[in-house]
Design a protein around this motif. Structure first.
Motif, PDB file in Angstrom:
ATOM      1  N   VAL A   7     -24.124 -75.736   4.277  1.00  6.49           N
ATOM      2  CA  VAL A   7     -23.631 -76.197   2.982  1.00  6.49           C
ATOM      3  C   VAL A   7     -22.133 -75.936   2.960  1.00  6.49           C
ATOM      4  N   GLY A   8     -21.352 -76.982   2.760  1.00  5.65           N
ATOM      5  CA  GLY A   8     -19.901 -76.796   2.785  1.00  5.65           C
ATOM      6  C   GLY A   8     -19.177 -78.075   2.443  1.00  5.65           C
ATOM      7  N   SER A   9     -17.968 -78.218   2.981  1.00 11.41           N
ATOM      8  CA  SER A   9     -17.130 -79.366   2.650  1.00 11.41           C
ATOM      9  C   SER A   9     -17.103 -80.381   3.783  1.00 11.41           C
ATOM     10  N   SER A  29     -15.409 -77.859   6.454  1.00 12.23           N
ATOM     11  CA  SER A  29     -16.172 -76.788   7.108  1.00 12.23           C
ATOM     12  C   SER A  29     -17.528 -77.281   7.594  1.00 12.23           C
ATOM     13  N   ALA A  30     -18.221 -78.086   6.785  1.00  9.51           N
ATOM     14  CA  ALA A  30     -19.563 -78.552   7.162  1.00  9.51           C
ATOM     15  C   ALA A  30     -19.499 -79.539   8.323  1.00  9.51           C
ATOM     16  N   THR A  31     -18.397 -80.284   8.407  1.00  5.99           N
ATOM     17  CA  THR A  31     -18.239 -81.256   9.491  1.00  5.99           C
ATOM     18  C   THR A  31     -18.124 -80.553  10.834  1.00  5.99           C
ATOM     19  N   HIS A  32     -17.128 -79.685  10.959  1.00  4.55           N
ATOM     20  CA  HIS A  32     -16.896 -78.993  12.235  1.00  4.55           C
ATOM     21  C   HIS A  32     -18.096 -78.135  12.620  1.00  4.55           C
ATOM     22  N   LEU A 120     -29.467 -70.536   7.733  1.00  8.17           N
ATOM     23  CA  LEU A 120     -28.593 -71.147   6.726  1.00  8.17           C
ATOM     24  C   LEU A 120     -27.170 -70.635   6.910  1.00  8.17           C
ATOM     25  N   PHE A 121     -26.217 -71.573   6.903  1.00 11.60           N
ATOM     26  CA  PHE A 121     -24.799 -71.191   6.933  1.00 11.60           C
ATOM     27  C   PHE A 121     -24.119 -71.693   5.669  1.00 11.60           C
ATOM     28  N   LEU A 122     -23.467 -70.774   4.968  1.00 15.75           N
ATOM     29  CA  LEU A 122     -22.735 -71.090   3.747  1.00 15.75           C
ATOM     30  C   LEU A 122     -21.261 -71.230   4.112  1.00 15.75           C
ATOM     31  N   GLY A 123     -20.808 -72.483   4.209  1.00 19.46           N
ATOM     32  CA  GLY A 123     -19.416 -72.725   4.555  1.00 19.46           C
ATOM     33  C   GLY A 123     -18.483 -72.227   3.467  1.00 19.46           C
ATOM     34  N   ASN A 124     -17.196 -72.376   3.706  1.00 24.06           N
ATOM     35  CA  ASN A 124     -16.180 -71.808   2.827  1.00 24.06           C
ATOM     36  C   ASN A 124     -16.081 -72.603   1.515  1.00 24.06           C
ATOM     37  N   ILE A 125     -16.959 -72.239   0.561  1.00 29.38           N
ATOM     38  CA  ILE A 125     -16.909 -72.798  -0.788  1.00 29.38           C
ATOM     39  C   ILE A 125     -16.884 -71.634  -1.776  1.00 29.38           C
ATOM     40  N   GLN A 126     -16.777 -71.938  -3.049  1.00 36.09           N
ATOM     41  CA  GLN A 126     -16.669 -70.900  -4.082  1.00 36.09           C
ATOM     42  C   GLN A 126     -17.834 -69.904  -3.973  1.00 36.09           C
ATOM     43  N   PRO A 127     -17.552 -68.597  -4.010  1.00 37.40           N
ATOM     44  CA  PRO A 127     -18.599 -67.593  -3.762  1.00 37.40           C
ATOM     45  C   PRO A 127     -19.808 -67.691  -4.693  1.00 37.40           C
ATOM     46  N   ASP A 145     -19.075 -67.823   5.358  1.00 39.36           N
ATOM     47  CA  ASP A 145     -17.632 -67.752   5.614  1.00 39.36           C
ATOM     48  C   ASP A 145     -16.947 -67.607   4.265  1.00 39.36           C
ATOM     49  N   THR A 146     -15.699 -67.168   4.282  1.00 40.28           N
ATOM     50  CA  THR A 146     -14.907 -67.162   3.052  1.00 40.28           C
ATOM     51  C   THR A 146     -13.444 -67.288   3.441  1.00 40.28           C
TER      52      THR A 146
END
Length: 302
Positions: A7-9, A29-32, A120-127, A145-146
């Motif tokens: 889940v990311g951008s 982040s979600a693309t790469h 599950l990977f939480l990409g760099n989005i609002q905490p 990530d953050t």
């Protein structure tokens, strides 16, 4: 069913480096992450795009057989855009412009299928958003990530989120900033005290390391003569790492160590060209070859 969800951008970048520039570069982040992880496992991407996201932008997801069923398109909206520039210190990007566009109202919802994915990977989005996604998931291993922005403006929310994940993946400057410690070992100890079982510290051209309460592992970066575009290197690293864990379907010391190496391999290829261009041409044989080169240059006899 995908074994790994990110889940990311998904973004359209404009990037300038000392070696060239590209006005329209697929990023986020979600693309790469998903392109990198797709070499190891089935991966689903949860993100939002606008009408300006064209078929040629989406092509890489289809080439890599990434599940885009949950890539939400907002009619009339514009995709998240980032403009960045690198100097000769390629470890640091200067942000020239950020346009959140449809990403500003992104409220990720996991389907029943995705809730049961084991990784599950939480990409760099609002905490806060990261934590809301975490609460929807039954995953057995969750990494996040953050970035320095969230450490600055959403520290309390970030700490709550760190408390409910298994693994935090950040760079060395962010680790020091988050912990308020100049020494990386002390910083790692403080971050682990916040709740995660595992901390991975990305160190750019100096490699990567992971810390648990009772173990430590580090590797050098792959020695590249030419680094063309570092954008997405950290997400490609995380994709290789999480992709390997999902492929192995276990999380133990041996798998984590190999995962760090696979992450480093994917990051090393990612930076050789703009966007995902190098990963689009990458072969499993090339991954295997570079993995074994890591083995050679890190091995010594006692």
């Amino acid at each position: 069913m995908s074994s790994l969800v990110v889940v990311g951008s998904v973004a359209i970048d404009s990037i300038t480096t000392p070696f060239g520039a590209r006005e329209r570069s697929l990023g986020g982040s979600a693309t790469h992450f998903s392109v990198s992880a797709s070499f190891y496992t089935d991966v689903s991407v949860v993100a939002v795009i606008g009408d300006d996201f064209m078929a040629e932008d989406e092509a890489v997801f289809h080439e890599r057989k990434i599940n885009t069923r949950y890539l939400q398109r907002v009619p009339g909206g514009k995709t998240f855009r980032w403009v960045g520039e690198y100097g000769f210190d390629l470890n640091t990007a200067v942000t020239k412009d950020t346009q959140l566009n449809v990403f500003a109202d992104f409220k990720p919802e996991l389907s029943a299928e995705l809730r049961n994915a084991p990784f599950l990977f939480l990409g760099n989005i609002q905490p806060t958003l990261q934590r809301q996604v975490r609460e929807q998931s039954n995953a057995k291993f969750v990494a996040m990530d953050t970035m320095n922005l969230w450490i600055d403006i959403a520290r309390d929310e970030l700490i709550k989120t760190i408390n409910v994940v298994d693994c935090v993946v950040i760079n060395d400057a962010e680790a020091r900033q988050l912990a308020g410690e100049a020494n990386l070992i002390r910083a790692a100890r403080k971050i682990l005290d916040l709740g995660p079982k595992l901390l991975i510290v990305k160190r750019g051209e100096y490699g990567a390391a992971f810390f648990t309460k009772d173990s430590f592992f580090a590797t050098a970066a792959y020695p590249l003569e030419a680094v063309f575009d570092p954008t997405g290197a950290g997400d490609s690293f995380a994709g290789g790492f999480m992709g390997h864990l999902a492929h192995a379907d276990k999380v133990d010391d041996h798998t984590l160590r190999r995962g760090i190496i696979y992450g480093s391999v994917m990051a090393s290829y990612n930076v050789e060209e703009f966007s995902c261009d190098r990963l689009r041409r990458l072969t499993p044989e090339e991954i295997k070859a570079r993995f074994h080169e890591f083995k050679e240059f890190t091995h010594f006899e006692v």
